[in-house]
Write a protein that holds these residues in place. Structure first.
Motif, short mmCIF file in Angstrom:
data_model
loop_
_atom_site.label_atom_id
_atom_site.label_comp_id
_atom_site.label_asym_id
_atom_site.label_seq_id
_atom_site.Cartn_x
_atom_site.Cartn_y
_atom_site.Cartn_z
N GLU A 1 0.76 -1.19 0.08
CA GLU A 1 0.10 -0.03 -0.16
C GLU A 1 0.77 1.43 -0.08
OE1 GLU A 1 -2.95 2.14 3.15
OE2 GLU A 1 -2.42 -0.23 3.28
N GLU A 2 2.07 1.41 0.87
CA GLU A 2 3.00 2.41 0.85
C GLU A 2 3.53 2.61 -0.45
OE1 GLU A 2 3.35 4.75 2.72
OE2 GLU A 2 5.20 5.60 2.62
N SER A 3 3.98 1.34 -1.02
CA SER A 3 4.54 1.62 -2.19
C SER A 3 3.97 2.08 -3.44
CB SER A 3 5.19 0.17 -2.67
OG SER A 3 6.09 -0.44 -1.73
N ILE A 4 2.62 1.65 -3.30
CA ILE A 4 1.81 2.29 -4.52
C ILE A 4 1.39 3.75 -4.04
CG2 ILE A 4 -0.78 2.14 -5.41
CD1 ILE A 4 -0.63 -0.73 -4.74
N ARG A 5 1.35 4.13 -2.82
CA ARG A 5 1.15 5.52 -2.56
C ARG A 5 2.50 6.46 -3.25
NH1 ARG A 5 2.41 9.53 0.89
NH2 ARG A 5 3.95 8.08 1.88
N LEU A 6 3.48 5.98 -3.04
CA LEU A 6 4.83 6.55 -3.11
C LEU A 6 4.87 6.87 -4.88
CD1 LEU A 6 7.45 5.03 -0.83
CD2 LEU A 6 6.85 7.36 -1.06
N LEU A 7 4.53 5.66 -5.35
CA LEU A 7 4.53 5.67 -7.11
C LEU A 7 3.58 6.73 -7.43
CD1 LEU A 7 4.79 1.70 -7.90
CD2 LEU A 7 6.63 3.48 -8.10
N ASN A 8 2.24 6.70 -6.90
CA ASN A 8 1.27 7.56 -7.47
C ASN A 8 1.87 9.10 -6.97
OD1 ASN A 8 -1.67 5.68 -6.31
ND2 ASN A 8 -0.31 5.53 -8.06
N ARG A 9 2.59 9.26 -5.70
CA ARG A 9 2.86 10.55 -5.60
C ARG A 9 3.79 11.27 -6.74
NH1 ARG A 9 3.14 14.45 -6.08
NH2 ARG A 9 3.46 16.44 -4.55
N VAL A 10 4.61 10.35 -7.34
CA VAL A 10 5.54 10.85 -8.16
C VAL A 10 5.11 10.77 -9.66
CG1 VAL A 10 7.88 10.53 -6.84
CG2 VAL A 10 6.96 8.85 -8.17
N GLY A 11 3.83 10.09 -9.89
CA GLY A 11 3.19 10.21 -11.11
C GLY A 11 3.14 8.59 -11.76
N LEU A 12 3.46 7.90 -11.28
CA LEU A 12 3.61 6.45 -11.79
C LEU A 12 2.42 5.67 -11.19
CD1 LEU A 12 7.43 5.84 -11.37
CD2 LEU A 12 6.23 6.38 -13.35
N GLN A 13 2.19 4.59 -11.82
CA GLN A 13 1.03 3.71 -11.43
C GLN A 13 1.46 2.40 -10.80
OE1 GLN A 13 -1.72 5.36 -11.71
NE2 GLN A 13 -0.65 6.90 -12.76
N GLU A 14 0.49 1.92 -10.34
CA GLU A 14 0.53 0.58 -9.48
C GLU A 14 1.61 -0.64 -10.27
OE1 GLU A 14 -3.09 -1.00 -7.56
OE2 GLU A 14 -1.82 -3.06 -7.17
N ASP A 15 1.34 -0.73 -11.69
CA ASP A 15 1.73 -1.66 -12.37
C ASP A 15 3.23 -1.42 -12.36
OD1 ASP A 15 1.86 0.46 -13.83
OD2 ASP A 15 0.76 -0.36 -15.58
N ALA A 16 3.89 -0.35 -11.90
CA ALA A 16 5.32 0.02 -11.82
C ALA A 16 6.14 -1.15 -11.04
CB ALA A 16 5.60 1.38 -11.70
N LEU A 17 5.13 -1.41 -10.04
CA LEU A 17 5.71 -2.34 -8.92
C LEU A 17 6.41 -3.73 -9.60
CD1 LEU A 17 3.05 -2.74 -6.18
CD2 LEU A 17 5.17 -1.46 -6.06
N ASP A 18 6.00 -4.09 -10.57
CA ASP A 18 6.49 -5.44 -11.12
C ASP A 18 7.66 -5.29 -12.01
OD1 ASP A 18 4.97 -6.94 -9.43
OD2 ASP A 18 3.24 -6.65 -10.80
N ALA A 19 7.86 -3.99 -12.49
CA ALA A 19 8.81 -3.57 -13.46
C ALA A 19 10.17 -3.51 -13.23
CB ALA A 19 8.40 -2.38 -14.22
N TYR A 20 11.28 -3.36 -14.12
CA TYR A 20 12.61 -3.19 -13.62
C TYR A 20 13.03 -2.03 -14.32
CZ TYR A 20 12.71 -7.95 -12.18
OH TYR A 20 12.47 -9.03 -11.30
N PRO A 21 14.20 -1.27 -13.78
CA PRO A 21 14.59 0.32 -14.38
C PRO A 21 14.52 0.17 -15.71
CG PRO A 21 15.54 -0.67 -12.18
CD PRO A 21 14.73 -1.68 -12.64
N SER A 22 15.04 -0.90 -16.35
CA SER A 22 15.20 -0.81 -17.89
C SER A 22 14.03 -0.48 -18.66
CB SER A 22 16.13 -1.87 -18.25
OG SER A 22 15.40 -3.20 -17.96
N GLN A 23 12.72 -0.72 -18.15
CA GLN A 23 11.71 -0.64 -18.69
C GLN A 23 11.04 0.70 -18.71
OE1 GLN A 23 10.34 -4.56 -16.47
NE2 GLN A 23 8.94 -4.54 -18.16
N PHE A 24 11.72 1.73 -17.91
CA PHE A 24 11.18 3.09 -17.75
C PHE A 24 11.95 4.18 -18.74
CE2 PHE A 24 10.18 0.61 -14.08
CZ PHE A 24 8.94 1.21 -13.83
N SER A 25 11.24 5.12 -19.07
CA SER A 25 12.00 6.03 -20.03
C SER A 25 12.88 6.97 -18.79
CB SER A 25 10.85 7.12 -20.40
OG SER A 25 10.43 7.48 -19.47
#
Ligand SMILES: Nc1ncnc2c1ncn2[C@@H]1O[C@H](COP(=O)(O)OP(=O)(O)OP(=O)(O)O)[C@@H](O)[C@H]1O
Ligand code: SF4
Ligand SMILES: [Mg+2]
Length: 344
Positions: free
Chosen positions: A138-162
């Motif tokens: 729950e806290e991880s999702i809150r943090l991601l949302n706070r910086v403009g990212l979505q819940e599905d980022a949880l399962d991704a790796y840094p190389s998959q991001f811009s």
């Protein structure tokens, strides 16, 4: 004058110097002579006040990153003091690690490519005992949302991001530990101009919402114009001008600051990270000029400038300049049409 002037300092450096002693190889060979000491910082005083964004700007090699590393405790100064408010003596290193977080220019190098975002955040939240295991997701999702990212980022790796998304991840990681001081070393310099604006806006909203104190390093004054409340201008290991951001732009009291502002419109539309287009070569830190260190490039230098080394002196709070003629400079006409990155 902004109300920042009356706030307490969260970090303060006094008379900080940093010298690097280099081997007698090619790196130390300048102008045919062999030099072994490089002065990266020379007697710097600076404080970061609670809840402010303080911008540190200057050309490449002026000592910005060295000062940032000293502030976060990853580099030891050769001389001078670092003070932090609210830090219990004896717990300094641990407290600082908890309290001050650095955000880098290249977020990829600071993110472990083999660890998913969810694991990275969980590790931090548990290590620092921010939330119990049951609340980590729950806290991880809150943090991601706070910086403009979505819940599905949880399962991704840094190389998959811009690039911009990675910088958001790096900021989420800094927020995870509930740091109240961020030192951001050129966090938008590697990003496209359009992405730069969104990340600057994120810093601005985080500062407003969470009351963070942020030291924001940039090559370029345009980047910080709408983000910072104060600006410190560095030249060859010294702070040469320090003032509220409005004053820096409307009434710069150092010829170097004027040259930096004047160079903004000459930077290309694609990159606001170009080197400054200022007359003359930046001098070598192995061989700091006598007198005012800016004199070989200063359009109004006099004989006096070649011998007198000006200190950073107050012109009237909160404005200080290290120019011998700070009070006598002609009124600044303003830069020609400014190209700026809007943070709002
Ligand atoms: N580890 C080191 N060993 C030797 N010299 C160093 C080291 N780190 C920095 N320097 C030198 O210290 C000076 C200041 O470097 P610093 O990285 O602080 O500048 P900067 O303002 O951050 O530049 P940039 O805008 O390019 O990031 C430079 O001359 C640099 O070459
Ligand atoms: S002291 Fe002299 S050389 Fe230095 S910035 Fe002022 S006018 Fe220029
Ligand atoms: Mg740097």
């Amino acid at each position: 004058m902004s109300d920042v002037a009356t706030r307490p300092a969260v970090l303060r450096v006094s008379n900080i110097s940093k010298e690097y002693r280099l081997g007698r190889g090619l790196l130390g060979r300048v102008g045919g002579a062999r030099r072994t000491t490089l002065t990266a910082l020379d007697g710097v005083d600076l404080e970061l006040r609670r809840g402010e964004v303080l911008a540190l700007v200057g050309e490449s090699g002026s000592g910005k990153s060295t000062l940032a590393k000293i502030l976060v405790g990853s580099v030891r100064p050769t001389a001078g003091e670092l003070e932090e408010s609210g830090v219990v003596p004896g717990q300094r290193r641990r407290e600082r690690a908890r309290r001050v977080q650095m955000v880098f220019q290249d977020p990829y190098s600071s993110l472990n490519p083999r660890i998913s975002v969810g694991s990275m955040l969980a590790e931090l939240l548990l290590l620092h005992r921010i939330v119990p295991r049951s609340q980590v997701r729950e806290e991880s999702i809150r943090l991601l949302n706070r910086v403009g990212l979505q819940e599905d980022a949880l399962d991704a790796y840094p190389s998959q991001f811009s690039g911009g998304q990675r910088q958001r991840l790096a900021i989420a990681r800094a927020l995870a530990v509930r740091h109240d001081v961020l030192v951001a070393d050129e966090p938008v310099s590697a990003l496209d101009v359009s992405v730069q604006a969104t990340i600057l806006e994120l810093f601005r909203s985080l500062q407003e919402e969470l009351g963070l104190s942020i030291l924001f390093i940039a090559h370029n004054l345009a980047v910080v114009q709408h983000l910072s409340q104060r600006v410190a201008v560095m030249y060859l290991g010294r702070i040469v001008e320090l003032a509220d951001t409005d004053q820096i732009f409307s009434d710069p009291r150092h010829p170097y600051t004027r040259a930096l502002i004047d160079s903004i419109p000459r930077m290309s539309a694609e990159s606001l990270n170009d080197v400054f287009d200022i007359e003359g070569e930046p001098p070598s830190p192995f061989d700091v000029p006598s007198g005012c260190r800016f004199h070989p490039r200063c359009p109004i230098a006099t004989e006096r400038c070649r011998v007198e080394d000006p200190a950073l002196i107050p012109l009237g709070p909160p404005h200080s300049s290290a120019c011998l003629y700070a009070d006598e400079l002609a009124p600044y006409p303003g830069a020609p049409e400014k190209k700026t990155v809007e943070a709002s």
